[in-house]
Design an enzyme around this catalytic site. Structure first.
Site, short mmCIF file in Angstrom:
data_model
loop_
_atom_site.label_atom_id
_atom_site.label_comp_id
_atom_site.label_asym_id
_atom_site.label_seq_id
_atom_site.Cartn_x
_atom_site.Cartn_y
_atom_site.Cartn_z
N SER A 16 0.80 -1.02 -0.14
CA SER A 16 -0.10 0.20 0.04
C SER A 16 1.08 1.13 0.15
O SER A 16 0.26 2.63 -0.79
CB SER A 16 -1.17 -0.09 1.10
OG SER A 16 -0.45 -0.02 2.62
N ASP A 189 -0.28 5.82 11.54
CA ASP A 189 -0.75 4.27 12.28
C ASP A 189 1.19 3.38 12.40
O ASP A 189 1.22 1.79 12.67
CB ASP A 189 -1.17 3.59 11.32
CG ASP A 189 -0.80 3.44 9.99
OD1 ASP A 189 0.51 4.36 9.36
OD2 ASP A 189 -1.64 2.89 8.88
N HIS A 192 1.48 3.97 7.13
CA HIS A 192 1.55 4.51 6.35
C HIS A 192 1.58 6.14 6.27
O HIS A 192 1.08 7.09 6.87
CB HIS A 192 -0.44 4.17 6.08
CG HIS A 192 -0.30 2.77 6.01
ND1 HIS A 192 -0.74 2.10 6.76
CD2 HIS A 192 -0.24 2.38 4.34
CE1 HIS A 192 -1.12 0.83 6.29
NE2 HIS A 192 -1.07 1.02 5.10
#
Length: 211
Positions: A16, A189, A192
């Site tokens: 991601s 977090d 990210h």
């Protein structure tokens, strides 16, 4: 240091952090993350080079996922330069819910698979390699996931050396800078990056690549 030449294909692949919503219309084709910053910097600095830059990051991917899509998303593009950032999901699933545990990737599998994929792409495509350390924005060395991830990072450093790859030492650089900039400023977090942190990662990539 990379040997950048006209008409090369540069492929970014990973999870991601590489994906960065690349499929959303507003962020196509590079996403909003570090690939966006690296790609546009290179396109702006070398406008006559006709570079073909591709983002093949997919949310949630592990090295096992990369193996399953290596032909379609890597080899079929015959990249002259291949950049890989993978590993945090491999570890995270060891510390997530019980449902996620089967998708975790042990260190042995991670290293073995990584080496297999690099061997294939160097033999078939003769790609120049850029390997990015997986990372966390964490300053707590007692954090179990962070402590475990560091074993994967050490493996990545060894792999990069063995394959004569350009290593982007992201965790090393974060460890140095996080003393001045606390984890919560980098990421909500610890994984990210904020957009500015993506720009910072892009800077580290370009520095490591000598571009």
């Amino acid at each position: 240091m990379l040997d950048l030449r006209p008409n090369q294909t540069i492929l970014f692949i990973g999870d991601s952090i590489t994906d960065a919503d690349r499929k959303l219309r507003v962020y196509k084709p590079f996403g909003f993350g570090y690939v966006h910053f690296v790609a546009n910097f290179l396109l702006g600095k070398y406008p006559a080079y006709n570079l073909n830059i591709i983002n093949k990051g997919i949310n949630g991917n592990t090295i096992r996922n990369l193996k399953n899509r290596w032909q379609k998303d890597c080899l079929d593009h015959n990249p002259d330069i291949l950049s890989i950032l993978i590993g945090v999901n491999d570890v995270w699933r060891l510390f997530a819910t019980e449902d996620e545990l089967p998708y975790a990737v042990t260190l042995d599998e991670y290293e073995t698979t990584y080496r297999q994929l690099l061997t294939i792409v160097t033999q078939k495509c003769n790609s120049q390699l850029v390997i990015c350390e997986p990372f966390m924005f964490c300053d707590d060395y007692n954090n179990p996931m962070f402590a475990h991830l560091r074993r994967y990072i050490e493996a990545v450093r060894t792999i990069a050396d063995d394959f004569d790859a350009c290593l982007v030492p992201l965790q090393k650089a974060i460890d140095e800078r996080i003393k001045q900039v606390p984890p919560q400023d980098w990421s909500l977090d610890m994984v990210h990056p904020e957009v500015w942190a993506h720009a910072w990662i892009a800077q580290q990539w370009l520095i490591a690549a000598g571009l």
